[in-house]
Design a protein around this motif. Sequence first.
Motif, short mmCIF file in Angstrom:
data_model
loop_
_atom_site.label_atom_id
_atom_site.label_comp_id
_atom_site.label_asym_id
_atom_site.label_seq_id
_atom_site.Cartn_x
_atom_site.Cartn_y
_atom_site.Cartn_z
N ILE A 1 2.91 -6.31 16.61
CA ILE A 1 2.87 -7.11 17.84
C ILE A 1 3.82 -6.51 18.86
N LEU A 2 3.27 -6.08 20.00
CA LEU A 2 4.08 -5.64 21.13
C LEU A 2 4.16 -6.78 22.14
N ASN A 3 5.39 -7.09 22.53
CA ASN A 3 5.58 -8.02 23.65
C ASN A 3 6.33 -7.26 24.73
N ARG A 4 5.58 -6.71 25.66
CA ARG A 4 6.22 -5.93 26.73
C ARG A 4 6.54 -6.80 27.95
N SER A 5 6.32 -8.10 27.83
CA SER A 5 6.67 -9.01 28.91
C SER A 5 8.15 -9.36 28.85
N ASN A 6 8.65 -9.99 29.90
CA ASN A 6 10.06 -10.36 29.97
C ASN A 6 10.32 -11.75 29.41
N SER A 7 9.33 -12.36 28.78
CA SER A 7 9.49 -13.70 28.23
C SER A 7 9.13 -13.69 26.75
N ALA A 8 9.90 -14.44 25.97
CA ALA A 8 9.58 -14.60 24.56
C ALA A 8 8.34 -15.48 24.41
N VAL A 9 7.63 -15.26 23.33
CA VAL A 9 6.54 -16.15 22.93
C VAL A 9 7.00 -16.84 21.65
N ASN A 10 7.56 -18.03 21.81
CA ASN A 10 8.16 -18.73 20.69
C ASN A 10 7.16 -19.64 20.00
N SER A 11 7.42 -19.88 18.72
CA SER A 11 6.59 -20.76 17.90
C SER A 11 5.12 -20.32 17.94
N ALA A 12 4.91 -19.02 17.89
CA ALA A 12 3.54 -18.49 17.85
C ALA A 12 2.97 -18.69 16.46
N VAL A 13 1.79 -19.27 16.37
CA VAL A 13 1.14 -19.56 15.10
C VAL A 13 0.14 -18.45 14.78
N ILE A 14 0.34 -17.81 13.65
CA ILE A 14 -0.52 -16.70 13.22
C ILE A 14 -1.35 -17.17 12.05
N GLN A 15 -2.65 -17.04 12.16
CA GLN A 15 -3.57 -17.51 11.13
C GLN A 15 -4.12 -16.33 10.33
N ALA A 16 -3.84 -16.32 9.02
CA ALA A 16 -4.40 -15.32 8.12
C ALA A 16 -5.80 -15.76 7.67
N PRO A 17 -6.58 -14.84 7.11
CA PRO A 17 -7.94 -15.22 6.67
C PRO A 17 -7.94 -16.14 5.46
N GLN A 18 -6.81 -16.30 4.79
CA GLN A 18 -6.74 -17.14 3.59
C GLN A 18 -5.29 -17.58 3.41
N ASN A 19 -5.05 -18.45 2.43
CA ASN A 19 -3.69 -18.86 2.16
C ASN A 19 -2.86 -17.65 1.74
N VAL A 20 -1.59 -17.68 2.10
CA VAL A 20 -0.70 -16.56 1.81
C VAL A 20 0.44 -17.04 0.94
N SER A 21 0.98 -16.13 0.13
CA SER A 21 2.11 -16.48 -0.72
C SER A 21 3.45 -16.19 -0.07
N ARG A 22 3.43 -15.35 0.98
CA ARG A 22 4.70 -14.94 1.59
C ARG A 22 4.43 -14.37 2.96
N ALA A 23 5.37 -14.53 3.87
CA ALA A 23 5.29 -13.90 5.19
C ALA A 23 6.65 -13.31 5.53
N GLU A 24 6.65 -12.06 5.97
CA GLU A 24 7.88 -11.38 6.39
C GLU A 24 7.71 -10.91 7.83
N HIS A 25 8.76 -11.06 8.62
CA HIS A 25 8.69 -10.71 10.04
C HIS A 25 9.89 -9.82 10.37
N TYR A 26 9.62 -8.64 10.93
CA TYR A 26 10.66 -7.67 11.29
C TYR A 26 10.51 -7.33 12.77
N LEU A 27 11.63 -7.19 13.47
CA LEU A 27 11.58 -7.01 14.93
C LEU A 27 12.56 -5.95 15.38
N THR A 28 12.09 -5.11 16.31
CA THR A 28 12.95 -4.14 16.99
C THR A 28 12.91 -4.45 18.49
#
Length: 566
Positions: free
Chosen positions: A505-532
């Motif tokens: 995910i690239l966010n090249r705008s000057n505003s954060a997009v908070n509480s973004a809901v990401i829908q996977a195709p099925q139930n997931v056992s884990r989610a990891e998020h890394y940011l630079t």
Amino acid sequence: MRKRRVTNAALVSAGAVLLASAAVAVAMPAGAAAAGCSVTYSVSSQWQGGFGANVAITNLGDAVTSWTLTWNYNAGQTVTQAWNTTLTQSGTAVTAKNVSYNGAIPTNGTVSFGFNGSWTGSNPDPTTFALNGVGCTGGTEPTPPPTDPPPTDPPPTGPADITVNSATKYQTVDGFGAAHSIWGSAWSTADTQTLVGMGANQLGLSIVRTGLSPESSEWATHVNSLKTAKSYGSNVKILASPWTAPAAWKTNNSRVNGGKLRTDYYDDYANHLNSYVQYMRGQGVPIDVTSVQNEPDWHPDYDSMDWSGTELRTFVRDQGTKVQNTKLMVAEAVNMNYNFTDPTLNDATARNNIGYVGGHLYGTEESGRLRPYSLAQQHNKPVWMTEWNLHAADGGGSNIWGNPANAAVWNETLDDIMRTVHKSMEANWNAYIWWYGKRYYSFIGDGESAFGTVAGAPLKRGYAFSQYAKYVRPGYQRVALSKSSKASPLEVTAYQGDGKITLVILNRSNSAVNSAVIQAPQNVSRAEHYLTSQNANAASQPTSVNGGQATINVGARSISTLVFTL
């Protein structure tokens, strides 16, 4: 578990504001290296099984030029990733040492570093620290109440801002990489491990491009580093690119300034390419892809050779089968110029003798070719972008590259380089290969004093590129997605492989997009998020998961990766 202060901001690195959850300060004994020290340890985010922390050291007396900070954990905490320090753990004992670019602790000044960790059972703060062996003991301030308490129950399922559709599939990814030094010395073992490794502060490159010298006496130079890349990395591919044939085989009798390969030496050149591949294979370095020519349309005053598209077609049609145990690539033209690849793709015999189509990014976007290459796709030939180099941010040589928070470096990295990686993936290209992996403007520093980098140390550009390279692995397939209006500022691609769904995910705008809901195709056992971002280096971020959804905060001016484990 004990509640912590919660923040929506990204984990930060040196120089950023720290949210203190515990502070310890005492005077050192007389004769110590410093008159006193203060250590601020703060947990900036915590999630089930993981946490992110920052530590600030303030010396209240004399400057400390080389520092080591130690502490012990009293529960099941384990350090997993660190930045702006060298961090090791033995049992419960943790040792943090300064790195050269972090510098000394100035008199009455502060240095800071951060890390991610995992925990089981509980996650109490350490209460005792030692700076250069001298204890910093004292009282611990109580943890302040959280301003935004984390929910005790999973968030309710709601409309998604990004929905992954894995039923619609696009290209298979071959990898993301960088070039070895084409002329001169090899990467050290440590350099290679940093570039291809999958551990903390390693960048996860999966393709290494190397030069195929016209002189066989030079072939041994890169053997050890290429062997390290193959053995230490995960499914690393090697691309060998020749800049020229031996001078005696060319019309200008020179390695430089272009000149064509004489037709009566076509078979010798095929044998030359084959000899290189077999030599490397014998050294334990299989060459996955061998290019026929680097930039056949560019004739500089260094190693180069001139071809037309028709000549390339003739060569691979008549000589291509002589190059064994590798797959040939045509033709790495400067701006993905189809004139150098269409003739081969349109000839059935020549087409069957190649495995890949290659090209460089210089001028490609301006020419309208940063898009799907339909003829290559028609014939199932993967498209690799094999070179691009941009470092206009330094204005011709300013000392900015060693500063991890420099705005000009970050803006160029995000708006030019990472944007073109994103667009190349949307164009169904299968690989993206940067120029030199080790250079002051690249992925790890080369130590050149004029540009302020530390040899071998990861740079901001490397951490940003790793958001693709480390988490979108060879063999993953890009899949479709849709976005809500809330997510419209975000540039997103999604991939599936190894039992994971990965979004970059690239966010090249000057505003954060908070509480973004990401829908996977099925139930997931884990989610990891890394940011630079300008202030964070591939830092782990908190996520909340409910069924097949994750909720994340996407910081302004950032690139991040969300990994669902299915």
